[in-house]
Scaffold this motif. Structure first.
Motif, PDB file in Angstrom:
ATOM      1  N   SER A  16      42.216  45.256  32.199  1.00  0.00           N
ATOM      2  CA  SER A  16      41.070  45.481  31.305  1.00  0.00           C
ATOM      3  C   SER A  16      40.148  44.276  31.327  1.00  0.00           C
ATOM      4  O   SER A  16      40.536  43.177  31.695  1.00  0.00           O
ATOM      5  N   LYS A  17      38.923  44.528  30.947  1.00  0.00           N
ATOM      6  CA  LYS A  17      37.934  43.461  30.859  1.00  0.00           C
ATOM      7  C   LYS A  17      38.090  42.717  29.533  1.00  0.00           C
ATOM      8  O   LYS A  17      38.624  43.235  28.558  1.00  0.00           O
ATOM      9  N   LEU A  18      37.555  41.468  29.522  1.00  0.00           N
ATOM     10  CA  LEU A  18      37.593  40.672  28.286  1.00  0.00           C
ATOM     11  C   LEU A  18      36.712  41.320  27.219  1.00  0.00           C
ATOM     12  O   LEU A  18      35.616  41.828  27.532  1.00  0.00           O
ATOM     13  N   GLU A  35      24.717  41.233  33.431  1.00  0.00           N
ATOM     14  CA  GLU A  35      26.072  41.624  33.844  1.00  0.00           C
ATOM     15  C   GLU A  35      26.265  41.497  35.347  1.00  0.00           C
ATOM     16  O   GLU A  35      27.384  41.266  35.819  1.00  0.00           O
ATOM     17  N   GLN A  36      25.178  41.629  36.130  1.00  0.00           N
ATOM     18  CA  GLN A  36      25.326  41.523  37.583  1.00  0.00           C
ATOM     19  C   GLN A  36      25.322  40.084  38.070  1.00  0.00           C
ATOM     20  O   GLN A  36      25.555  39.821  39.250  1.00  0.00           O
ATOM     21  N   ALA A  37      25.081  39.115  37.156  1.00  0.00           N
ATOM     22  CA  ALA A  37      25.044  37.716  37.555  1.00  0.00           C
ATOM     23  C   ALA A  37      26.455  37.211  37.803  1.00  0.00           C
ATOM     24  O   ALA A  37      27.427  37.662  37.185  1.00  0.00           O
ATOM     25  N   VAL A  38      26.541  36.237  38.725  1.00  0.00           N
ATOM     26  CA  VAL A  38      27.816  35.593  39.036  1.00  0.00           C
ATOM     27  C   VAL A  38      27.935  34.336  38.185  1.00  0.00           C
ATOM     28  O   VAL A  38      27.040  33.485  38.194  1.00  0.00           O
ATOM     29  N   PHE A  39      28.994  34.260  37.413  1.00  0.00           N
ATOM     30  CA  PHE A  39      29.198  33.112  36.536  1.00  0.00           C
ATOM     31  C   PHE A  39      29.594  31.888  37.361  1.00  0.00           C
ATOM     32  O   PHE A  39      30.510  31.944  38.183  1.00  0.00           O
ATOM     33  N   LYS A  40      28.885  30.746  37.110  1.00  0.00           N
ATOM     34  CA  LYS A  40      29.168  29.521  37.828  1.00  0.00           C
ATOM     35  C   LYS A  40      29.911  28.492  36.969  1.00  0.00           C
ATOM     36  O   LYS A  40      30.782  27.788  37.461  1.00  0.00           O
ATOM     37  N   GLU A  94      32.764  30.617  23.192  1.00  0.00           N
ATOM     38  CA  GLU A  94      32.419  30.842  24.593  1.00  0.00           C
ATOM     39  C   GLU A  94      33.442  31.798  25.207  1.00  0.00           C
ATOM     40  O   GLU A  94      34.651  31.685  24.949  1.00  0.00           O
ATOM     41  N   GLN A  95      32.955  32.728  26.039  1.00  0.00           N
ATOM     42  CA  GLN A  95      33.841  33.674  26.711  1.00  0.00           C
ATOM     43  C   GLN A  95      34.648  32.963  27.815  1.00  0.00           C
ATOM     44  O   GLN A  95      34.147  32.041  28.455  1.00  0.00           O
ATOM     45  N   SER A  96      35.894  33.374  27.983  1.00  0.00           N
ATOM     46  CA  SER A  96      36.773  32.760  29.002  1.00  0.00           C
ATOM     47  C   SER A  96      36.468  33.373  30.368  1.00  0.00           C
ATOM     48  O   SER A  96      37.210  34.225  30.889  1.00  0.00           O
ATOM     49  N   LEU A  97      35.364  32.969  30.965  1.00  0.00           N
ATOM     50  CA  LEU A  97      34.919  33.512  32.237  1.00  0.00           C
ATOM     51  C   LEU A  97      35.417  32.651  33.401  1.00  0.00           C
ATOM     52  O   LEU A  97      35.500  31.421  33.293  1.00  0.00           O
ATOM     53  N   ASN A  98      35.726  33.306  34.500  1.00  0.00           N
ATOM     54  CA  ASN A  98      36.144  32.610  35.713  1.00  0.00           C
ATOM     55  C   ASN A  98      34.945  32.410  36.626  1.00  0.00           C
ATOM     56  O   ASN A  98      34.113  33.315  36.808  1.00  0.00           O
ATOM     57  N   PRO A  99      34.827  31.219  37.211  1.00  0.00           N
ATOM     58  CA  PRO A  99      33.688  30.955  38.097  1.00  0.00           C
ATOM     59  C   PRO A  99      33.714  31.853  39.336  1.00  0.00           C
ATOM     60  O   PRO A  99      34.771  32.322  39.778  1.00  0.00           O
ATOM     61  N   ASP A 100      32.490  32.068  39.890  1.00  0.00           N
ATOM     62  CA  ASP A 100      32.276  32.800  41.146  1.00  0.00           C
ATOM     63  C   ASP A 100      32.662  34.262  41.054  1.00  0.00           C
ATOM     64  O   ASP A 100      32.882  34.930  42.076  1.00  0.00           O
ATOM     65  N   LEU A 101      32.785  34.761  39.827  1.00  0.00           N
ATOM     66  CA  LEU A 101      33.015  36.190  39.635  1.00  0.00           C
ATOM     67  C   LEU A 101      31.861  36.777  38.830  1.00  0.00           C
ATOM     68  O   LEU A 101      31.290  36.122  37.947  1.00  0.00           O
ATOM     69  N   ARG A 102      31.613  38.017  39.119  1.00  0.00           N
ATOM     70  CA  ARG A 102      30.522  38.700  38.428  1.00  0.00           C
ATOM     71  C   ARG A 102      30.878  38.891  36.945  1.00  0.00           C
ATOM     72  O   ARG A 102      32.005  39.242  36.607  1.00  0.00           O
ATOM     73  N   ILE A 103      29.892  38.644  36.073  1.00  0.00           N
ATOM     74  CA  ILE A 103      30.125  38.710  34.621  1.00  0.00           C
ATOM     75  C   ILE A 103      30.516  40.121  34.205  1.00  0.00           C
ATOM     76  O   ILE A 103      31.446  40.325  33.403  1.00  0.00           O
ATOM     77  N   GLY A 104      29.841  41.129  34.748  1.00  0.00           N
ATOM     78  CA  GLY A 104      30.153  42.506  34.381  1.00  0.00           C
ATOM     79  C   GLY A 104      31.538  42.935  34.794  1.00  0.00           C
ATOM     80  O   GLY A 104      32.079  43.900  34.234  1.00  0.00           O
ATOM     81  N   ASP A 105      32.113  42.216  35.786  1.00  0.00           N
ATOM     82  CA  ASP A 105      33.467  42.548  36.206  1.00  0.00           C
ATOM     83  C   ASP A 105      34.534  41.904  35.324  1.00  0.00           C
ATOM     84  O   ASP A 105      35.714  42.277  35.413  1.00  0.00           O
ATOM     85  N   GLN A 106      34.121  40.898  34.517  1.00  0.00           N
ATOM     86  CA  GLN A 106      35.107  40.154  33.727  1.00  0.00           C
ATOM     87  C   GLN A 106      35.114  40.546  32.251  1.00  0.00           C
ATOM     88  O   GLN A 106      36.116  40.324  31.564  1.00  0.00           O
ATOM     89  N   GLY A 109      30.044  44.045  28.137  1.00  0.00           N
ATOM     90  CA  GLY A 109      28.780  43.663  27.538  1.00  0.00           C
ATOM     91  C   GLY A 109      28.170  42.413  28.152  1.00  0.00           C
ATOM     92  O   GLY A 109      28.681  41.826  29.107  1.00  0.00           O
ATOM     93  N   ARG A 110      27.049  42.003  27.574  1.00  0.00           N
ATOM     94  CA  ARG A 110      26.265  40.890  28.094  1.00  0.00           C
ATOM     95  C   ARG A 110      26.491  39.593  27.326  1.00  0.00           C
ATOM     96  O   ARG A 110      26.008  38.546  27.729  1.00  0.00           O
ATOM     97  N   ASN A 111      27.177  39.619  26.154  1.00  0.00           N
ATOM     98  CA  ASN A 111      27.306  38.443  25.284  1.00  0.00           C
ATOM     99  C   ASN A 111      28.384  37.521  25.818  1.00  0.00           C
ATOM    100  O   ASN A 111      29.566  37.874  25.831  1.00  0.00           O
ATOM    101  N   ILE A 112      27.981  36.334  26.225  1.00  0.00           N
ATOM    102  CA  ILE A 112      28.948  35.388  26.791  1.00  0.00           C
ATOM    103  C   ILE A 112      29.259  34.231  25.837  1.00  0.00           C
ATOM    104  O   ILE A 112      30.193  33.468  26.085  1.00  0.00           O
TER     105      ILE A 112
END
Length: 362
Positions: A16-18, A35-40, A94-106, A109-112
């Motif tokens: 599941s997604k976060l 959502e299509q942006a890649v988180f750096k 802050e959302q626990s996002l992994n670098p170099d992955l698309r935000i919409g895949d992790q 929604g759009r709120n990070i």
């Protein structure tokens, strides 16, 4: 194990997604990213204070996708962007996002991230203005002269033995002007019926009550107190008048037609010295409106009547030789330190009376 024997279908796991940031508080705002942006990566940490427009996170937006011959899709390198802060405040989540992955895949929604906004500067300015206005209002009322509080003082009646006034005379105190005094922020109005008032002052204007004569009408009957300031006589305001002569004339003219306040003297028919108060003879009280009253006194204690002049006010009231003078007005003769003090207070009381035009040897 044979998976077919333990599973009901082909699914062996669910990824599941976060979740999003959850409820947003009164002063909180969300920080959004495509959502299509890649988180750096994050450029700030939770708890950091940021200004409006400061970059919060860094993302890369792909320019286009390229499909390979083998059917795979490859993302061409895009342009890196900073996600700006929408307000001035503190980062709270802050959302626990992994670098170099698309935000919409992790995540959903759009709120990070979330930001708690600072209070607007104009609110502090408004509070400062309100505080300043409150201080000015307090200063205004503290410096403003308080309005005097009026309290009408009734003039007590003299004892029944005083026969100076006609029984049918109606003074109607509250329907005629009086004399106004102030004590602090209180106004006291008295309605005299007799003269003189018997007030001692400094012979300067404005007139302050510094003391009273030995048979003071103002003290005994009107309730005037030391420290009061004379501010009005009748309908004439004297509070700002600096001329003592004018103020004194107004006061004299106001009472000049009143009957004289009688001098009250107390005598004892027998000896009082060295006797207990319970065994002393009862004193007799006499009132005199004319001078001279027609008696001579001894010049040492006890101060006895040595002579009563014929046809004098004292003779007409029945005062006899040998009686001891024990009280002048409200002053006890036995408190005298010297004979001169007795003579001074006696003369002070007598001089306030009307002169009958006769001498009686005095």
């Amino acid at each position: 194990y044979d998976l077919g024997s333990v599973l009901f279908g082909p699914t062996i796991a669910v990824v599941s997604k976060l979740p999003g940031p959850g409820p947003v508080g009164f002063r909180e705002v969300t920080i959004d990213a495509p959502e299509q942006a890649v988180f750096k990566g994050w450029l700030v940490q939770t708890g950091d204070h940021v200004m409006f427009g400061d970059p919060i996170a860094e993302v890369m937006l792909p320019l286009r996708l390229l499909r390979e011959a083998n059917g795979t899709v490859r993302r061409l390198e895009g342009i890196t962007h900073g996600i700006p802060s929408p307000a001035m405040g503190t980062v709270t989540w802050e959302q626990s996002l992994n670098p170099d992955l698309r935000i919409g895949d992790q995540q959903v929604g759009r709120n990070i991230a979330k930001l708690r906004r600072d209070l607007p500067y104009w609110l502090f300015v408004l509070c400062a203005i309100g505080l300043l206005m409150g201080i000015l209002i307090v200063l205004f009322y503290s410096m403003k002269e308080a309005s005097p509080h009026y309290s009408s003082m009734k003039t007590p009646q003299l004892p029944e033995k005083n026969k100076l006034l006609n029984a049918n005379q109606d003074w109607a105190d509250l329907h005629r002007p009086g004399i106004d005094f102030t004590s602090g922020d209180r106004m006291h109005t008295v309605y005299p019926k007799y003269r003189p008032l018997g007030i001692k002052h400094g012979f300067t204007a404005p007139i302050f009550v510094n003391g009273f004569t030995v048979n003071s009408y103002a003290k005994r009957e009107l309730g005037v107190e030391i420290g009061w300031k004379l501010v009005r006589v009748g309908n004439t305001d004297l509070d700002e008048n600096p001329h003592f002569g004018e103020v004194n004339d107004y006061l004299s003219d106001f009472v000049k037609n009143f009957p004289v306040y009688p001098l009250i003297l107390e005598f004892s028919e027998g000896a009082r010295r060295h006797k207990a108060p319970s065994s002393r003879p009862a004193p007799q009280t006499f009132r005199f409106s004319d001078r001279p009253i027609g008696i001579d006194l001894s010049m040492r204690a006890p101060f006895r009547v040595t002579k009563v002049h014929e046809d004098s006010p004292a003779h007409q009231q029945g005062i006899l030789v040998g009686w001891e003078l024990i009280k002048i007005g409200d002053w006890e003769v036995e408190n005298a330190a010297t004979a001169r003090e007795v003579l001074t207070n006696f003369n002070e009381g007598v001089q306030a009376l009307d002169c009958c035009g006769r001498n009686f040897g005095q």
